[in-house]
Design an enzyme around this catalytic site. Structure first.
Site, PDB file in Angstrom:
ATOM      1  CD1 TRP B 359      -3.397   3.981   1.789  1.00  0.00           C
ATOM      2  CD2 TRP B 359      -1.171   3.982   1.898  1.00  0.00           C
ATOM      3  NE1 TRP B 359      -3.041   3.630   3.078  1.00  0.00           N
ATOM      4  CE2 TRP B 359      -1.673   3.627   3.176  1.00  0.00           C
ATOM      5  CE3 TRP B 359       0.209   4.049   1.726  1.00  0.00           C
ATOM      6  CZ2 TRP B 359      -0.850   3.336   4.273  1.00  0.00           C
ATOM      7  CZ3 TRP B 359       1.027   3.754   2.826  1.00  0.00           C
ATOM      8  CH2 TRP B 359       0.491   3.399   4.072  1.00  0.00           C
ATOM      9  CG  ASP B 360      -3.967  -1.071   0.574  1.00  0.00           C
ATOM     10  OD1 ASP B 360      -3.968   0.032   1.151  1.00  0.00           O
ATOM     11  OD2 ASP B 360      -4.627  -2.041   0.961  1.00  0.00           O
ATOM     12  CD  GLU B 490      -6.769   3.641   8.285  1.00  0.00           C
ATOM     13  OE1 GLU B 490      -7.059   2.470   8.590  1.00  0.00           O
ATOM     14  OE2 GLU B 490      -7.056   4.155   7.192  1.00  0.00           O
ATOM     15  CE  LYS B 602      -6.364  -0.595  10.964  1.00  0.00           C
ATOM     16  NZ  LYS B 602      -7.160   0.232  10.058  1.00  0.00           N
ATOM     17  CD  GLN B 603      -1.397   0.316   8.012  1.00  0.00           C
ATOM     18  OE1 GLN B 603      -2.623   0.170   7.975  1.00  0.00           O
ATOM     19  NE2 GLN B 603      -0.653   0.309   6.932  1.00  0.00           N
TER      20      GLN B 603
END
Lengths: 768, 768
Positions: B359-360, B490, B602-603
């Protein structure tokens, strides 16, 4: 029900007629074992059809390197595999030069197998017409000795029926075996020495990595019409096998027999350098006694086991066969002599689940062994975990815990974790509580408190420390929460505040502190030793107690039940009864994400807590929770029906209790899950025993005394069981009319029946 | 920062000095690609030291069978692996009979690599003294042609420095290559034909299972002192390689050169039977033009790319180098010509992550390609997913969804899911929303609505259906909930009501219905076709809207923030700043269960939603959420800093924005994560571009117009970037004094700067 070819019989498992489709199932069902080794019911002679070969040695395993998609920190390096061991049962048979192979005969008639559970032997008979038109009648009898547990014996009898024939027996040892279940097609055994002399041979092999050394040996005798003959074999050998050829010419109607003694001596019990001589010695001992004498000893040994462990059921032969099969298999798997061994979920009947130790032992098997064996057996099972304490502390350290906190592995052989799914190994931590519960259960049942100061308290402290560190203080709730767990219901992963886990955690801490105080008071030397060894101080104890005291339990005011976990009520709460049957079993029909989101429960979870801590709840509470959770339970674990059967019986719902009982008692015999080919469900067999003794019989320990609330399914005339309670044996006989108790021993015993006290004197029958 | 050996330079990546420890890192950093193929900067000549060989062909992959511990229903069968393709760059060099090998020389001096990003070539120079004491000076120049994208060219020049010498060049093709990353040590390529003629050779191979056919070809020219010489090679060949030997005797100080043209023709673009002739044709074309002419074309092609895509930074050469490196690598990876291709997270620089599409692309790369290329490129990226719609529907069906609901895969090559962790593939479903968001983003930016009735609406309907079915009605909450998901963070798995996922689901449904209505009104033919094809009716639309309307969002009244997921506040909320640095990065220091239980992010997760739907929240809300979540964010994904940099800039926190920017812009050049050896982080490079253009420049689309809120880090004198907006190119130049805009095109453009309207005329400079 998926198969019904097993003939109903009170004491034997019987198959009649040869069907290649059933061979693998029967190889599981007719498995034999003696606690030290075991084997699937593979044919001795060549069989070129589909078969699952398996011979296993207790305690011998291989660390198969873990295979995962993406490695995560803390994963165990390997998964311990049960190892298929060198084959010692093989006997190739040639008739007039043609190999006997039931897959390639003109006809096979009168094929019959019998596993005689009363006496502990397995027999196969058949007539076969070979492609060369010779018809032979064969009878093969086999057992693994309980007395000499490194030895098994086979009597293989061949009678040519329609003409004289040359029979060549080729008993062999073969170390060139493989596993069905292997991650990397590794070679598991390295064979380093073969020898043979006269009628005997030995192969020395060692397992790769773990370096278990085993000597596989055989010693053969040849008979014609029952007379032993002196015959020198031709030898064939290579780097992994030894074959001895015995040729005899026999007239039509005359029986030629080979008696083969074989088995393993293992470096777990002998020095490596003594293995071959130990093998020779024990085989010589067996052969000098002879097949028949050894078989007589076998019958006596099994008779002794049954004396204690038997359950009789009157009026239902399939139920009788089912319960005895379960008791028989449990005894084949584990006899409690060796604290290094444990009860693998497949016993000696297959490779699945890695054959290692699960929490099944503590939660399901210990009650069976406590009641049907000397209490030393249960103590050995506890000691097994005591020996693994250091490893459990290391395991917890790997995950970031400290200061002597222990996390017992989900699956183990040697104390190290060897399962490989994070959602199980890292999260299904309730298993840790089962270790403490087993100690509690043992003390409660046996009255043997000495185990606690000697060994148990150290285990309890390490486990309490784990719970202390594993809980998180939620400022939001002003309570301690336990995040990210998997409960006994493995159809949920990474959930928060699983009620069972939280409850068990609180209980473990409180029970530990209770015992710390008791040991401090009553065993001050032990107390000093333990506190010194564990560096335990009052500050830590207080901190632990604070966690227990402020533990959070998810609860629904609306339903008046504890919630299996946070958010359980957000699920789409459609009961199993309203689920289309085409969707079941969900573990075969549904994707994993759908299972996780569903309300469906694989096995007792909240109810597991109500089972273990029944005393701490009212019957009304039990009923409310049972009525809330059971309708969502799919019972897709073999460990599920028994707990529900016991609780249904407690709630006086005997029809429901009986229905659950039926699902557990003949699970393998009737192959409910269509997987009996892979082996038997050994640990759940203890659950079946519990369904009768704790469920129907209502056995509990109350105030240090046995307590019963006997009930009986309307389908049965009566049933009986025995319990060994503190070295006295009480025989309990329940019929539609009433219950009688008969005590062996030398002193009176006060028991409760339906809540009332009764005094029972030795060797006198009391009927209630 | 873990390495700093790359010399700062505005336009080139430069390494000086030879260090065997850096070879693998430099192989990644100096990678070259042309959208159709790419390769790591492996040496042409033999190198016996540690190296990671890689040459990759766009769209060619291998389905490696999934490896998991325990299979779960719905798992994808395989994981698509980027395949190391046959080696065509190899040139063995012998000097007086000794093989040139930098790992086994007496000395290597003047070693220098340069990746010239402005012109698109890679050059390596060095002097080496061989064990036979001959010193040679070597210069090797290499590029992959943008004009002939099946061809690469190498000019390999050797000059003996201290004596005359026999130089033997052995250019070769080798199909006997392997992958570093393989589950089962499978053989990936099957070579079925080798041929050679004069100075050229071809090898035909096909990939196992996927049956991609590729012809690897070469054509060589030999020069002495720049004069081509006519020389016939000696041939050496076996079943997987062809080697051509050219021997020349050269006096001391005289240069011998080999020019090698090589590359791949692939069955994706040619008929199988034409591959060899296509290879010969294109190599002939290249060789007839010659190395220098082809290199001139290369420089022109790159100059055209830079004209649109360049970002300049004044006053900070390392920042300048960093941003150009990112833009250069993105263009090497994907040029947008072919809707079958996409942007792998490692591009052509390594094998990790299977090199497939994530999905990046939709979340991070599309803005870059929209602004720096013709809008057809972004349309091709959308069309890629349209082509995979059928597979996405099948993927959802496997998990139990129905009626045309689609779940786009987490990782794919051909539309099928090919990742293998249940917590990602089954649960990280927010990716599905990114597909709809990308369509919205494309339409918003380009104004090209035609994509929606033609292709986009079908995709949106299938995705809206998924969300409709995936939500569960919670009677308890009287709301729709989404259970069992993994968000962009994640470090959480199987959580309930991830705010980002729920918000995106609601938005996807609403945006889909909005477009259904628009298409119904304005594109009635398309509407009929689509409703017929999808069986969509008003009842289903209403049901979908009901889910959107009643979607549940976890919220904390106390903190006045949406919660990342249910129960987030139960965590131990210690900020990253208060975490001991010895514990970081947590993905290396902590066990997985500990990470899952922690509050660490994480992000961007909740903040990812605030980034995508910024318009729908006030600046105060953004600030509150940023201040709540960023302190728990460990930024252990390369995709994390950019979103936070943009948001910090929006909140006028330029120091913080700049700090985040630094973490993303030189991630690989400075090897922050100590893993550059494995390849580059291609997709996160688009995030770096966004940090400048959307972050510092403040580019947004508002009311169909470009909007800017230009800011500048105090460390810079100025920066500039270009955006292609609806076929007009706007050059934006930001300095400490102000911002100037310069428009190319033929009509005026109204833009917003800091919320005020400005009219810009073509070819006139406006300063604000």
């Amino acid at each position: 029900m998926n198969q019904d070819y097993i003939k109903p019989d009170n004491w034997s498992i019987i198959e009649e007629g040869f069907d290649v489709e059933r061979v693998k199932s029967s190889e599981s069902l007719f498995s034999i074992g003696n606690g030290a080794m075991g084997q699937r019911a593979n044919f001795e002679e060549t069989y070129s059809g589909p078969t699952f070969q398996g011979s296993y040695i207790a305690g011998v395993y291989y660390p198969d390197k873990t295979r995962v998609g993406w490695w995560k920190n803390g994963y165990p390096e390997y998964f311990a595999k049960v190892l298929n061991a060198p084959n010692w049962i093989g006997i190739d048979v040639k008739v007039n030069g043609e190999k006997l192979d039931l897959y390639r005969c003109k006809s096979v008639t009168n094929f019959r197998r019998e596993l005689n559970m009363k006496e502990g032997w397995y027999q196969r008979t058949f007539n076969a017409v070979l492609l060369n038109d010779v018809e032979v009648s064969v009878k093969s009898t086999r057992f693994l000795s309980l007395d000499l547990d490194e030895v098994g014996a086979i009597q293989y009898e061949v009678t040519p029926v329609n003409q004289e024939a040359e029979i060549v027996f080729t008993p062999y040892l073969d170390a060139g075996i493989t596993n069905e279940d292997t991650n990397w097609d590794d070679k598991f055994w390295d064979t380093y020495d073969l020898s043979h002399k006269g009628n005997s041979a030995q192969i020395l092999s060692k397992t790769m990595k773990t370096e278990f050394h085993a000597c596989t040996g055989m010693l053969n005798q040849v008979f014609v019409e029952g007379e032993q003959i002196d015959i020198y074999p031709k030898v064939e050998t290579n780097s992994v096998y030894v074959k001895l050829n015995y040729s005899v010419e026999v007239p039509k109607g005359t029986k030629a027999s080979l008696v083969k003694f074989g088995g393993y001596t293992v470096s777990l019990n002998h020095k490596k350098e003594d293995l071959a001589s130990a093998s020779k010695t024990v085989l010589k001992q067996a052969s000098e006694a002879g097949f028949d004498a050894l078989l007589d000893l076998q019958k006596k040994a099994w008779s002794k086991i049954w004396e204690m462990a038997d359950i009789t059921i009157e009026g239902d032969v399939k139920a009788q066969q089912g319960i005895r099969f379960n008791i028989f298999q449990l005894n084949q798997t584990y006899l409690g002599k060796d604290a290094r061994l444990n009860i693998g979920p497949k016993g000696f009947t297959g490779e699945k689940y890695g054959g290692s130790t699960y929490w099944d032992t503590e939660a399901y098997c210990i009650p069976f062994y406590m009641a049907t064996k000397d209490q030393l057996v249960a103590r050995n099972l506890l000691t097994y975990r005591y020996h693994h304490l250091e490893k459990a502390i290391e395991n917890a350290e790997k995950l970031g815990f400290k200061n002597g906190a222990a996390l017992y592995p989900m699956v183990t052989m040697n104390g190290e974790e060897c399962h490989n799914e994070w959602e199980i190994t890292f999260e299904e931590i309730h298993r840790n509580g089962a270790m403490t519960f087993a100690i509690y259960n043992y003390v409660r049942y046996t009255g043997d408190y000495s185990y606690v100061p000697e060994k148990g308290l150290e285990v309890m402290i390490a486990i309490a420390r784990f719970w202390h560190q594993r809980a998180t203080f939620s400022t939001d709730k002003n309570k301690y929460v336990i995040l990210g767990v998997t409960g006994p219901n493995e159809y949920e992963n990474n959930i928060n505040n699983n009620w069972y886990t939280n409850y068990l955690a609180k209980w473990c801490i409180e029970y530990c502190v209770e015992n710390i105080n008791k040991v401090k008071k009553e065993y001050s030397n032990d107390y000093s030793r333990i506190t010194k060894k564990t560096n335990l101080d009052q500050e830590e104890i207080n901190a632990m107690l604070e966690v227990a005291e402020k533990m959070y339990f998810p609860y629904s005011e609306k339903h008046q039940v504890y919630l299996q976990q946070d958010g359980f009520l957000d699920k789409e709460l459609i009961t199993v009864a309203d689920l289309d049957t085409s969707q079941r079993p969900i573990n075969q029909k549904w994707s994993w994400d759908r299972i996780l989101r569903s309300p469906y429960i694989k096995q007792a979870d909240t109810l597991q807590g109500f089972y273990m801590f029944e005393d701490q709840f009212t019957k009304e509470e039990l009923e409310r929770h049972f009525d809330f959770y059971e309708p969502f339970t799919v019972h897709e674990s073999s460990l599920s029906p028994c707990v529900h059967s016991i609780q249904a019986a407690t709630l006086d719902r005997m029809d429901q209790a009986y229905t659950f009982y039926l699902r557990t008692s003949r699970l393998d015999l009737d192959d409910y899950n269509k997987e009996v080919e892979e082996g038997l469900h050994i640990t759940s067999m203890a659950g079946t025993w519990m369904s009768i003794v704790e469920g129907f019989g209502g056995l509990r320990i109350k105030n240090d005394r046995l307590s019963f609330t006997p009930k009986i399914p309307k389908e049965w005339k009566g049933y009986s069981f025995n319990v060994n309670f503190r070295n006295q044996i009480l025989k309990v006989n329940v019929s539609q009319q009433g219950t009688s108790f008969n005590l062996e021993g030398d002193k009176d015993l006060v028991i409760y029946v339906d809540g009332k006290e009764f005094n029972i004197s030795p060797n006198s029958l009391i009927t209630v």
